[in-house]
Structure formats: C-alpha cells, structure tokens
Design an enzyme around this catalytic site. Structure first.
Site, PDB file in Angstrom:
ATOM      1  N   HIS A  31      -8.716   1.203 -13.281  1.00 57.10           N
ATOM      2  CA  HIS A  31      -7.363   1.290 -12.732  1.00 57.10           C
ATOM      3  C   HIS A  31      -6.414   1.680 -13.854  1.00 57.10           C
ATOM      4  CE1 HIS A  31      -4.335   0.473  -9.666  1.00 57.10           C
ATOM      5  NE2 HIS A  31      -3.607  -0.109 -10.606  1.00 57.10           N
ATOM      6  N   ASP A  33      -2.749   2.810 -14.692  1.00 59.88           N
ATOM      7  CA  ASP A  33      -1.372   2.918 -14.209  1.00 59.88           C
ATOM      8  C   ASP A  33      -0.618   3.990 -14.982  1.00 59.88           C
ATOM      9  OD1 ASP A  33      -1.061   0.959 -12.125  1.00 59.88           O
ATOM     10  OD2 ASP A  33      -1.363  -0.570 -13.654  1.00 59.88           O
ATOM     11  N   ASP A 146      -3.395  -0.811  -4.890  1.00 59.67           N
ATOM     12  CA  ASP A 146      -2.476  -1.605  -5.706  1.00 59.67           C
ATOM     13  C   ASP A 146      -1.023  -1.440  -5.297  1.00 59.67           C
ATOM     14  OD1 ASP A 146      -2.062  -3.484  -7.745  1.00 59.67           O
ATOM     15  OD2 ASP A 146      -1.568  -1.938  -9.215  1.00 59.67           O
ATOM     16  N   HIS A 425       3.295   3.401  -8.007  1.00 55.90           N
ATOM     17  CA  HIS A 425       3.674   2.080  -7.510  1.00 55.90           C
ATOM     18  C   HIS A 425       4.240   1.147  -8.580  1.00 55.90           C
ATOM     19  CE1 HIS A 425      -0.593   1.805  -8.715  1.00 55.90           C
ATOM     20  NE2 HIS A 425      -0.302   0.587  -9.078  1.00 55.90           N
TER      21      HIS A 425
END
Length: 751
Positions: A31, A33, A146, A425
């Site tokens: 993951h 970001d 997420d 997000h």
C-alpha cells in the site's frame, strides 16, 4: 519448470480438497500512499523504488510468486525514471504471464466522500491510458480498500469502466460485524438509482482485518505459545519498516522480525491457520482472499517471499492438521475460482457506506472540512483543466501562427497530473502533513498557471490585441467549456464606478456595478452573458465618458446599497415584526431588521412560505484523550454541543437590476472591528425565457470563515419548518442524488 508445476499442482489441489479444507488465496501487495506523511519525492527515494525493483527481480526468479500493483503514479515514476531496459522487458513478461497484475489502475486510489465524479474519471483515465499505451491492458478489478467510506458512485463508475469485480474495506465497523455474521460480505452492487442492473458489479468487502495481514493473536485455550517474536503486531512482515530519507546502504533494516525457522514454524503456522479459520465462516464459499501486505511493504521482496514460502509449504504439507491449503494468487485468479462456484449472492441497491466509523465515537467526518483551502483549489484547478482541454481541442484544429501544440499539450498534462494525484484519499481529504500539503498546492498552482497561459495564447492568437481602448479599459474573454448554451452572470473587478460594457460587435451588454465585497477601493462588475457551448466571447470594458443627457452610450447600472446597523443576538422568540423584503421573479426573501437575519422565503410558483433561522455555531473540538477520541483531520469529536459563535450581526443589501446581494456580517464580540463570519446571499434577475428562469430559481450563498479560535469547529446551521420526515437528499460526488434517512443508533455510536 518445477516451480510452475508446483503452482499448477496447488491450484489443482484447491479444487480437489475435501469440503472441510479452507482454500486461501494469498495476494501480495504494497500500500503506497501518494502523499500522506511524506512527499512523493521522499517516498520514492526511501522505499518506492526498492519495492518495484525487488518485486520484479523476485517474481522473475520465482514462477510461483504473484503481486498486484494498484496506483499508477509511483509506478510511472519508477517506469520512466528508474527502470532499466531489462527490467521493462521483465515487467512485460510478468504482465503477459498474469503473475504481475495491475488492479484499480488509476493514477491514485481516490477518496469517495469529497471528490467529484469528473475528477474520479480523470484520475482513472490518466492511469488506464498509461497502462493501455504501455502494456495493452485494462484493469479488470478494483482495489478501493483505504478510502474512508464507500460511495455508490464508485461501483457505478467501475462497472462503466468494464471492471468485473470491486473490492472495498472501510465501511462502518458495526455494519461490517453484522455482515460478517450474516455472510453478506460479497454482493452485487447496483450503485445507480437509474441504471440499476444495467451497471452492476460484484463487490467483495474485506473483513475486519482490512487490507493488511492479520494482527490478531491466539486465544490462550488453544494451548499455543504466544512467544512469536513481534509477529502478531506486524502482520507477517519480515522486511520491517522503511527508513527515511534513504534506504540503509547495506540493506539491513533495524529490528527485523525473527525469520521463520524450524524451531518456530509450528507457532507461525498455528497463528496463520487460526486466523484463516476465524474468518472463513464470514464468507459463503471456502475460498478466502488473504491480503498479504500493508503500508510501505515489500521493499525487500526476496526476504518477504522466502519466509512466506517456507511457512506456506509447511502448512500445505500438513493440510489434514491445519485444514488450510494456501497458494499465491492475483485478484484474477481469486475471482475466477470464486466465479466457478456459482454461489448465489444478494443484490444491494444504490445505498452507500457513508459516513465511515472505525469504532464507537470514531466517526470519520472530520476530513469533510479539513484543509478546506486545498479542497477549493483542487476544484478550481479541475474546472480550469476541463476548460483548457475543451478550448485546446476546439480551436487547435485551425492553423495557429505562434502557438506550439506540443507545448500546449505539455501544460495540460502537467495540470492533469496535479489534479489526478490530489484526488488521493490522503490528499483532498486534508489528512496529510504540512509538507505534503505544500507539495499538492505547489503542483496545482504551477499547473494552473501553465493552462492559463495556454488559454490566453489561444485567444490572443485568434484575436489580435484590440487598439483604441481608453486608459484603464480592457478586453475580458469569457469561455463556456460546456456543450450547451449557458446564460449566467459573471463577476469581474474594475477600478471605476462608471463603466460601459459592449460585445465584439459594439452592442451594449447588461451589466451592474456595485461596491466590492472584497476590497473597498475597487468595484464588482456583474455582466449578464449568454454563450453557446464550447465557445467564448469577449467584451470591451472601458470607463464611461457619457456626457449629461447623452443617450448614445449605455452605462452599467449602479446598484443601490442600504446599510443596517449591528443588531445583538436575541435570546427570545419575539422576532419577525419589522421585515424588509428582497425579491426576484421566483422568490421573496424576508429579513428581520431587528436581528439582521433571514426570516422566511416565499416561492412564487408554489405559493409556499417557509420559515428560516440562521446561525453560525462552533463546536469545541475534543483535545483530551481522557475525555474520548481526539478530534483531528480524520475524526470529528466535540467536547460539548454546538454554541452560537457571534454576538452581533451587521447587514448590507446591495440591490441592482441584475442581482440583489444580501451581505451579513457576524461578529464574535460586540467590540470586534472585523467579522469572524460572513454570508453573501444572491438573488438574480434573469432575462425572459428558460435561461432567465434558471437564473431566477437559484439563491446562491457564499461563506467566509475565520480567523477561528484554536480547537474550534465552525458550522453554518440553517433551520426551516419544512416537514422532511428526517430525510435529506445530497449529491453523490456530483453524479446522482442520494436519499439519506436519519439513523438512530444505540450506545451513542457516532455517525
């Protein structure tokens, strides 16, 4: 060849095991970001580059390994700036073999609560275009795991994009618990009220473990030693955490988890199989999707896979003992197996999963307003991008003398990238660090500047600069990027109160001048304009030199301003005795001169009057952990109910032939010189016809807030006497309207 046969054998065994055997599809992922705690540059330097490099190297050596890649921004930076020719060949081979799979495939994993559908499409298109042009593929499955809640717009968008499956995770915690107990974690989602079954998508909700590997421990009655070094708190990760600002030069990360060995493998296997057996009853089939990864993982892929290979091999050799059979998989392999079961699933309608709560009193609504300045900038940048793209497309087909098309495309691409990445997000939600915020703001501003230069160049190239303008005069160009004719009122700024406005043919244009609400030394010029779709018009604006009695020159009308002195906040209900009325062809707005607040609105068409009250209020945000959850950029929690945040209200009514503007100024204390809150309400008077009627039916409001006191959350509360049955309608990302009924929850669970 041997490793390939091993993987095929395991896949065959998945279909031939007894019913009691749980089939586990281990999906490796990382993951990443795009802007949260660290900037894109810092993250790329610290760990992103090593994630892709080490994963490609490991998958090339080990045919049974799999991996999924989600966001395209980081991958594109690696592909364009780091990957060697050899690595690019290896990636293409892995993609062709189906062992490296791109899922979701947008530029980022977008937020679903505060983004607009146009921008969701933009960032998805940006990523998918790269994948199609580079690999000739389009992603088939989402990985929207997420975002802080799940909008009904997203499954509709993904169905329209051709996805075959949709994966989400962050939904209300108690709802997820109920869905697990009722085996409702997989369903067909019909996210659009109008499209329904035409655009439905199979949806899988990740269980309470989320997208990270499990962190739950073993119960003591299992008789299993809990002495598994750091395992349960780390989720089966053996490459530890990324190190900033640079990876360790020797590749040795500190405090690495104890690897799987002969002496501890039984404990590892017990822990993993216990977790699998715990989650298996939550799903209808014995096929369990087991995400393996988390934030910033797999920057040392060989270490990760070596330990998991050993552990999975041990479990698969003792299927009768553990009741579990494990295999590495991509999402395609998991969904293909699931589809072969033909298990009927329920259908879910257009209801969404907002707001998101992670625990009692942890309602993730704080980000709805966090970094509101960035939210506004992102929306402005998006509007400018669409205007620039449509203008470039329409007018670049004709020959241009001075404009370089390649340069123009470069300016548009720069803004496309900036607008796409800010939909992440952790970006547009405002849930990131100040350093990251500076990065987003800088990229948006730079991109907007380039597109503004491009649009100016297009206009100047087609229409040479006008001559003969009087000193202080100028030409204003107004562009309509929509495909249909628009009648609207635009606001410009001028330095002089007497002004004439003419179109390109020299005909006068309806306009209104009024004192500026921004700066006392200038004036607002409101111009009524009607522009065909995908077209622009220019207007000549110049100081008026009309002599007294001259009827040849038409001036913009000057609005009349009425000022009302400050009125104190009333603590009783004796209001509405002295009213002042503002009206257009659709509404009459009544204001109470004793309070300077709105009293009522009468709609002409229905002959209905609604009573209105207005209040700026403030919550005191909770900053004491002993009193409950801290209010932050994610979660909104208050230490008390909202209280009025003003003592006096001043009012101005600016009445003109085109627009009447009501300006209300809310002062925190009686002696304050400047207002803390301001509300601007507009009633337009449009021309006869359908377009004018649309203008008439709008009551526009604009709010100015601040400066706020520390740890305060401000709200604008408008109350009416409408009987709504506790139902309201809000838009879903600007796509369709969503009916929202009041929900009553026991135990004061926050919503």
């Amino acid at each position: 060849m041997g490793s390939v046969l091993t993987q095929l054998l395991l896949l065959w065994l998945l279909g031939t095991q007894p019913e009691a055997t749980i089939r586990v599809f281990v999906v490796p992922h990382s993951h990443l970001d795009v802007g949260w705690l660290h900037t894109v540059q810092d993250s790329t330097q610290a760990y992103v580059t090593t994630v892709y490099t080490s994963v490609v190297e490991d998958l090339t050596r080990n045919k049974q390994h799999r991996f999924i890649i989600v966001d395209q921004e980081f991958f594109r930076l690696w592909w364009d700036g780091v990957a060697s020719a050899k690595q690019k060949v290896q990636v293409r081979q892995l993609v062709d073999q189906g062992r490296l799979e791109f899922v979701l495939g947008g530029q980022v994993m977008h937020d679903e609560a505060v983004t607009h559908v146009d921008d969701q499409i933009l960032q998805l298109t940006e990523g998918h275009r790269f994948l199609y042009e580079t690999f000739g593929i389009r992603p088939q499955f989402s990985w929207q795991v997420d975002s802080f809640g799940a909008s009904a717009t997203t499954p509709t968008l993904f169905a329209l994009a051709g996805f075959n499956g949709h994966i989400i995770s962050r939904i209300d915690y108690d709802l997820k618990e109920t869905m697990q107990q009722d085996q409702e974690m997989q369903f067909v989602w019909r996210g659009s009220r109008s499209l329904l079954a035409q655009q439905e998508i199979f949806t899988h909700v990740l269980d309470e473990n989320g997208y990270c590997s499990p962190r739950a421990g073993l119960p003591s009655q299992q008789g299993v030693s809990s002495n598994i070094p750091l395992l349960l708190s780390k989720g089966f990760y053996w490459n530890e955490k990324a190190v900033f600002p640079d990876p360790p030069w020797d590749g040795m990360y500190p405090n690495q988890t104890v690897p799987v060995t002969l002496s501890n493998i039984q404990r590892y296997a017990n822990t993993l199989s216990y977790n699998v057996r715990k989650r298996a009853p939550w799903f209808l089939t014995p096929h369990i999707l087991w995400p393996w990864g988390c934030d910033r993982q797999f920057f040392n892929a060989s270490v990760q896979f070596a330990n998991m290979d050993y552990l999975m091999g041990y479990i698969n050799k003792h299927v009768s003992q553990f009741g579990v059979l494990m295999v590495y998989a991509t999402l395609s392999e998991y969904f293909q197996t699931l589809h072969s079961e033909h298990e009927p699933v329920q259908v879910r309608d257009h209801r969404d999963f907002l707001p998101y709560s992670s625990d009692m009193f942890h309602s993730w609504t704080g980000f709805y307003a966090s970094r509101s300045g960035l939210k506004r900038l992102a929306r402005r940048a998006s509007a400018l991008l669409y205007a620039g793209e449509s203008m470039f497309t329409c007018f670049m087909l004709a020959p241009h003398r001075f404009l370089d098309r390649a340069w123009g495309l470069q300016q548009l691409q720069k803004l496309r990238w900036a607008v796409s990445e800010v939909q992440h997000h952790e970006a547009i939600t405002g849930a990131h660090t100040p350093k990251v915020s500076d990065m987003f703001v800088g990229r948006l501003n730079n991109g907007m500047h380039g597109v503004q230069k491009l649009m100016s160049a297009i206009v100047q190239d087609r229409f040479p600069a006008h001559t003969g303008l009087e000193p202080g005069g100028y030409v204003a160009v107004i562009y309509n990027p929509l495909a249909w004719t628009v009648t609207t009122i635009v606001t410009l700024t001028v330095d002089f109160p007497k002004v004439s406005v003419t179109d390109e043919s020299g005909h006068p244009v309806p306009a209104q001048v009024q004192n500026s609400k921004e700066m006392p030394s200038v004036y607002d010029l409101l111009v009524l304009t009607t522009i065909p779709g995908l077209s622009y018009q220019y207007y000549v604006i110049k100081p008026s030199r009309r002599a007294k009695g001259d009827t040849q020159v038409t001036e913009a009308t000057m609005a009349n301003t009425k000022q009302f002195g400050r009125r104190p906040r009333r603590h009783d209900s004796s209001v509405g005795r002295r009213l002042v009325h503002m009206e257009n062809d659709c509404y009459t707005v009544s204001l109470d001169k004793d309070t300077n607040l709105m009293h009522s609105i009468w709609e002409r068409q229905s002959n209905q009057t609604i009573q209105v009250t207005q209040q700026f209020m403030e919550y005191e945000a909770n900053g004491d952990e002993d009193q409950g959850p801290i209010s932050d950029n994610y979660v909104f929690t208050s230490s008390e109910t909202a209280k009025p945040a003003w003592e006096t209200v001043g009012m101005e009514i600016v009445e003109g032939e085109l627009v009447t503007e009501i300006r209300q100024y809310f002062y925190r204390t009686v002696n304050d010189r400047d207002p803390t809150y301001t509300v601007y309400s507009r009633l337009a008077r449009g021309p006869p016809g359908a377009d004018g009627e649309l203008l008439c039916h709008r009551i526009e409001q604009e709010y100015r807030v601040g400066p706020l006191e520390l740890n305060c959350e401000a709200i604008w509360r408008t109350s009416t006497n409408l009987n709504t049955a506790r139902v309201l309608y809000s838009d879903n990302n600007g796509y369709q309207m969503q009916r929202r009924a009041y929900k009553h929850h026991e135990n004061n669970i926050a919503r």
